[in-house]
Each structure stands twice: as structure tokens, then as C-alpha cells.
Design a protein around this motif. Structure first.
Motif, PDB file in Angstrom:
ATOM      1  N   ASP A 127      61.127 -14.453  58.723  1.00 21.91           N
ATOM      2  CA  ASP A 127      60.360 -15.260  57.777  1.00 21.91           C
ATOM      3  C   ASP A 127      58.897 -15.376  58.208  1.00 21.91           C
ATOM      4  OD1 ASP A 127      62.481 -16.272  55.868  1.00 21.91           O
ATOM      5  OD2 ASP A 127      63.315 -16.992  57.762  1.00 21.91           O
ATOM      6  N   ILE A 128      58.676 -15.591  59.486  1.00 18.24           N
ATOM      7  CA  ILE A 128      57.313 -15.748  59.999  1.00 18.24           C
ATOM      8  C   ILE A 128      56.520 -14.461  59.803  1.00 18.24           C
ATOM      9  CG2 ILE A 128      55.915 -16.164  62.062  1.00 18.24           C
ATOM     10  CD1 ILE A 128      58.330 -17.843  63.131  1.00 18.24           C
ATOM     11  N   LEU A 129      57.076 -13.343  60.263  1.00 17.61           N
ATOM     12  CA  LEU A 129      56.330 -12.089  60.182  1.00 17.61           C
ATOM     13  C   LEU A 129      56.181 -11.599  58.745  1.00 17.61           C
ATOM     14  CD1 LEU A 129      57.408 -10.093  63.346  1.00 17.61           C
ATOM     15  CD2 LEU A 129      55.452 -11.588  62.992  1.00 17.61           C
ATOM     16  N   MET A 130      57.158 -11.854  57.906  1.00 15.02           N
ATOM     17  CA  MET A 130      57.027 -11.460  56.502  1.00 15.02           C
ATOM     18  C   MET A 130      55.956 -12.312  55.830  1.00 15.02           C
ATOM     19  SD  MET A 130      58.250  -9.191  54.396  1.00 15.02           S
ATOM     20  CE  MET A 130      59.916  -8.749  54.851  1.00 15.02           C
ATOM     21  N   TRP A 132      65.047  -7.121  58.368  1.00 14.81           N
ATOM     22  CA  TRP A 132      63.832  -7.579  57.696  1.00 14.81           C
ATOM     23  C   TRP A 132      62.586  -7.321  58.528  1.00 14.81           C
ATOM     24  CZ3 TRP A 132      63.450  -7.723  52.842  1.00 14.81           C
ATOM     25  CH2 TRP A 132      64.570  -8.000  52.060  1.00 14.81           C
ATOM     26  N   LEU A 133      62.718  -7.342  59.848  1.00 21.16           N
ATOM     27  CA  LEU A 133      61.568  -6.990  60.691  1.00 21.16           C
ATOM     28  C   LEU A 133      61.207  -5.515  60.489  1.00 21.16           C
ATOM     29  CD1 LEU A 133      62.412  -8.902  63.987  1.00 21.16           C
ATOM     30  CD2 LEU A 133      60.732  -9.521  62.237  1.00 21.16           C
ATOM     31  N   GLU A 134      62.225  -4.657  60.407  1.00 18.47           N
ATOM     32  CA  GLU A 134      61.978  -3.242  60.142  1.00 18.47           C
ATOM     33  C   GLU A 134      61.357  -3.056  58.760  1.00 18.47           C
ATOM     34  OE1 GLU A 134      65.233  -0.511  60.852  1.00 18.47           O
ATOM     35  OE2 GLU A 134      65.807  -1.651  62.634  1.00 18.47           O
ATOM     36  N   TYR A 135      61.874  -3.773  57.779  1.00 24.99           N
ATOM     37  CA  TYR A 135      61.333  -3.705  56.416  1.00 24.99           C
ATOM     38  C   TYR A 135      59.861  -4.097  56.436  1.00 24.99           C
ATOM     39  CZ  TYR A 135      61.104  -4.337  51.339  1.00 24.99           C
ATOM     40  OH  TYR A 135      60.767  -4.242  50.012  1.00 24.99           O
ATOM     41  N   ARG A 136      59.549  -5.134  57.181  1.00 21.88           N
ATOM     42  CA  ARG A 136      58.160  -5.623  57.287  1.00 21.88           C
ATOM     43  C   ARG A 136      57.241  -4.528  57.808  1.00 21.88           C
ATOM     44  NH1 ARG A 136      53.501  -6.740  58.975  1.00 21.88           N
ATOM     45  NH2 ARG A 136      52.766  -8.818  59.433  1.00 21.88           N
ATOM     46  N   VAL A 137      57.673  -3.837  58.861  1.00 24.81           N
ATOM     47  CA  VAL A 137      56.833  -2.808  59.474  1.00 24.81           C
ATOM     48  C   VAL A 137      56.763  -1.547  58.610  1.00 24.81           C
ATOM     49  CG1 VAL A 137      56.641  -1.254  61.458  1.00 24.81           C
ATOM     50  CG2 VAL A 137      57.125  -3.675  61.816  1.00 24.81           C
TER      51      VAL A 137
END
Length: 160
Positions: free
Chosen positions: A103-106, A60-65
Motif C-alpha cells: 500500500d505504501i509503495l503503490m 503487488w510490489l512486483e506490479y509496482r515496479v
């Protein structure tokens, strides 16, 4: 729980985050810096507990970026909201039942999108809206960002 003295900035046209620490080389990139700060603050649970949770958080961090930051068109935004809405259908958080860095970064990545959604769009992406509203009220997350308003009752009913 972070030591003072870190200097934050951005570099380049795409404004890539940079962290200059007191005693080492500078770190570049949102995921790298966020994971470093989580470890430095000894909040490793935010990165996931099991190997599977850690992989899901990383995903999800990769998805965010790549997708949230990388997307610029209305179609990209709709795709992101649709993906998240499906994923969150049976989950409280992105990594399942635990609150993580993902969750935070998204939340921060989606805030400017959620602010601009109409009531009908928020209802269309009901799972995203539920998740977003929960995250924005999680202690310490929202910080300086505005509170996004969600109506409590359904706008339309199936009754005729």
C-alpha cells in the motif's frame, strides 16, 4: 526505528534506488531496499503475516515496479488504474484487510498520477480513489507529498 548512517542514492539512466549501509554491501532496487528497511525497523507485519499475505504483498510490489514504474503511456496508466480498481472492489487494502508495504509503495508510485486526474476520472476509478484517499491519511505515509483532493459527494446521480 532505523539506525542512522544509511546513504541513499540512485544509479543508471533509469535511476534505480541504491542503499549503502554502514556494514555491508550496497543494496539495489526498490523492493529489496524497502523490504530490508521494514525488517531493520522491526515492522515485519508490513510484509504480511501469513504465507498467502506475504505472497500477495510481494505480487503487488512486483506490479509496482514492473507496471507502475514501467508504464509510461496514457494507455499503461489506464490499465493500471483499471486493474487496481477491480482488485480493490471488495478490499480495504491491496493485501485484503491489512495495511502493508504494498500500500505504501503503490501510494508513492501513483501519487503523480492521482494528482493529475480530473474529478470525473477519480469518480470512474472510485475504488482506487477511496483506497488512495485512505492511504494518504494513514499516519506517517504522505510525508512531503501534496494532499490529493477527492470530493465527498457523487458528481452525478442516477436521478433524472
Amino acid at each position: 526505528g532505523l539506525p542512522s548512517g544509511n546513504k541513499y542514492g540512485v544509479q543508471g539512466e533509469r535511476k534505480i534506488p541504491v542503499l549503502q549501509t554502514n556494514n555491508g554491501p550496497g543494496l539495489t532496487g526498490l523492493m529489496t531496499i524497502a523490504a530490508h528497511l521494514v525488517r531493520q525497523a522491526r515492522k515485519d507485519q508490513l510484509l504480511g503475516s501469513t504465507a498467502e499475505e506475504k505472497a500477495v504483498v510481494q505480487q503487488w510490489l512486483e506490479y509496482r515496479v514492473t507496471r507502475v514504474n514501467g508504464g509510461s503511456s496514457k494507455e499503461d496508466t489506464r490499465t493500471v488504474l483499471k486493474d487496481l480498481n477491480m482488485h480493490l472492489e471488495d478490499k480495504v487494502y491491496l493485501a485484503g484487510n491489512i495495511f502493508t508495504l504494498a500500500d505504501i509503495l503503490m501510494y508513492y508510485g501513483l501519487h503523480h498520477i492521482m494528482v493529475d486526474l480530473t474529478v470525473q476520472e477519480k469518480e470512474k476509478y472510485l475504488n482506487v480513489s477511496r483506497w488512495f484517499n485512505h492511504i494518504q491519511h494513514y499516519p506517517g505515509v504522505r510525508q512531503h507529498l501534496s494532499d490529493v483532493i477527492f470530493i465527498k459527494n457523487r458528481l452525478y446521480t442516477n436521478a433524472h
